[in-house]
Structures are given as C-alpha cells and as structure tokens.
Enzyme design. Structure first.
Site: not given
Length: 326
Positions: A48, A81, A114-116, A179
């Site tokens: 990412c 993740w 659910y992001t990083v 993106y």
C-alpha cells in the site's frame, strides 16, 4: 479471489473513503493519546502506498524501537487484512488475527473498509488513527523527542507551507489520480483522471529538472509522498490501472529522481515489489478477473546510476542516513 468494489460517483469517478479514525497521538498527550515508546503498533501493508509513507518516515526518523511494526498479508479475504505472515496467523504484539478486529474495538458499528496504515493502541487493541496524511506529519513533529540522533527534518517549519501546497496537488492528481484512473467506471471519468495525472507528472518533471528534491535542498515529506506512487508506477499503475501514456522509465527526469530516492537509505530498502504486484493484481477482480500476476518488470534498473548528485542538494541536510537493516 475476493472482489473489492470501488466507490464511484454517478459520473463513474472514483471516490476515496474518508478516514474514520482521526484522533492524534501528541507529544503532551492533550489529545488523549500521548506519544510513548512501546504504547502503539503501526500496522501496514508493504503493498500500500499510503502505508509505505509511514514505513519510510519511521525508518528515516529512527523510530523503530519506539513504534513497533506489524505487516499484513498482501492478499485480503472477506474480512480484510490478515496477519497470516506471522506464526499462527496472529500479530505477535497485539494478538490480532485480522486488522478488522482493531477497527471494531474502536467502533463496534464500523462498516467501512479496514484500511492501512493504522496505529493500534497495544493495551486496548483498538485503532487510534488511520489518518494517513496526518500520521507521517505527526511522526515528524509530535514524536520528535524520540527521533534518532541525526534524524532529518522531513517537515521543517520554514518549508511547511510549500510542502503542504505541493502535497495537495500531488495527492489530487498523482497519489489518488492513479486510483481515479484504475477504478473509473466511465470512459469520460477515466480520461479526465488520465489527463490530469500526466499533466501533473509533466509539471513535476519540469520542477525537478533543475532541483534535486521537491521542496528545498533536502528530502522532505513531499518527496516521500511522491516516491510511494512512482515506485509502484511501472509495476502496477501503468498496466493494471491503465496509466499508460508513458512508463516511469520513459520519463527521464522522474525516473532519475525516483532512482535517486530508491538508492537512498530508508527508501529502496522498504520496497517489496512482490507484495506490491501480488496485492494489486490479485485483489481487484473487477480489473483483473484472472488474478494473473505479471512476471515483470525487471527491477534491476532501480539500481543503475541516476546522476542527480550533479544538481547538488543534501539528502539528509545536517543529519545522517539511517543504518541499513541487518
């Protein structure tokens, strides 16, 4: 392969999910979260670009012994993740199997992706922040007392206005622009994003033709943010996201600039092309339904001479480079 649909507007434009957890970790703890060694765990995916920023800043500033690092599997399943790279599939610091559990510990009704990166409070196991733009700025400022001797000034006060200005347009047209190309669902939206992306890359090439770094004569937050997109460009964005007017290797100034950073301690040693390619090509079924991961490009070119030293500049200013990982 798991389908991860993008959020789009009625005109087919990619719309990025807003960050839900925006509490800040501060030097004095006035936010309710005080910067302290061992209290927090930074969770990232090496695939990412948004998470990669925090990995680079953490390395450059020497915060490895202060802020622990958790790395998730580059592939996601229906629960997001996973910590399958760790023994027994559990993060050894928090005991989590899924990053989702930390999100739900912070908000039991959370229903977004659910992001990083995400910073988790080790004791409670809840997410404190997933606010990636503010996170790296705070690592430079709120965590300053824990920086290594010789840490560079990545966000110096006298350059902050210019850094913020550069970051804003780079985010709009480049970081998020790739993106917007890749997840567009109409030809018109794709072409608008495509045109804006390459117009910005052309202007950045002009800017960097006569100066080694984006702002001032040292590496700053602005360089970190541009680098994480450039290093993924040919491996993922050129083909997978249809950003194909040129490859990075066909843009002489930006290619040399990116190689200069890649060969600087703290940058190239934090890049994992395997994670990058496996993530992008295996988790976007709507773009790559076969899930085939390309064999190329050859990464050896990243180690070739760049010649940018001729422009002067001091990568770490009055500081020193971080030690290479053992």
């Amino acid at each position: 392969m798991v389908q991860f649909s993008a959020e789009t507007s009625q005109r087919g434009e990619w719309v990025r999910q807003a960050n839900r957890f925006t509490e800040r970790i501060t030097a004095d703890g006035s936010s309710g979260w005080k910067a302290e060694p061992g209290r927090y765990h930074l969770v990232v995916s090496l695939a990412c670009p948004w998470a990669h920023r925090s990995v680079i800043a953490r390395r450059l500033l020497g915060l490895e012994e202060v802020l622990s690092l958790g790395i998730v599997d580059p592939l996601r399943d229906e629960r997001g993740w996973r910590f399958t790279l760790d023994p027994d599939g559990r993060d050894p610091v928090t005991g989590l199997s899924f990053l989702a559990d930390a999100y739900l510990a912070g908000d039991q009704y959370y229903s977004g992706r659910y992001t990083v990166p995400a910073v988790v409070d080790v004791e409670s196991g809840r997410v404190v922040t997933n606010d990636y733009p503010q996170l790296t700025l705070d690592l430079s400022t709120e965590w300053a007392r824990f920086h290594r001797p010789g840490a560079p000034a990545l966000y110096p006060p006298e350059l902050r206005a210019e850094i913020d200005e550069v970051n804003a347009v780079v985010y709009q047209d480049v970081n998020n622009g790739v993106y917007k190309c890749g997840f567009a669902t109409s030809q018109e939206a794709y072409e608008r994003a495509f045109d804006a992306l390459f117009a910005r890359l052309d202007r950045l090439s002009e800017r960097l033709e006569s100066q080694r770094f984006l702002v001032g004569d040292t590496i700053t937050e602005a360089d970190i943010r541009l680098f994480t997109t450039l290093v993924r460009f040919d491996a993922a964005y050129h083909g997978h996201f249809k950003c194909n007017r040129h490859k990075l290797t066909e843009l002489p100034v930006l290619w040399a600039y990116a190689r200069d950073l890649f060969q600087t301690p703290g940058f190239g040693d934090t890049v994992d092309f395997d994670h990058i390619k496996r993530h992008y090509y295996s988790t976007h079924a709507q773009i790559n339904p076969t899930g085939i991961v390309p064999a190329g490009p050859d990464p050896s070119g990243w180690h070739t001479p760049h010649g940018r030293e001729a422009l002067g500049g001091r990568p770490f200013g009055d500081g020193t480079p971080p030690e290479l990982p053992g």
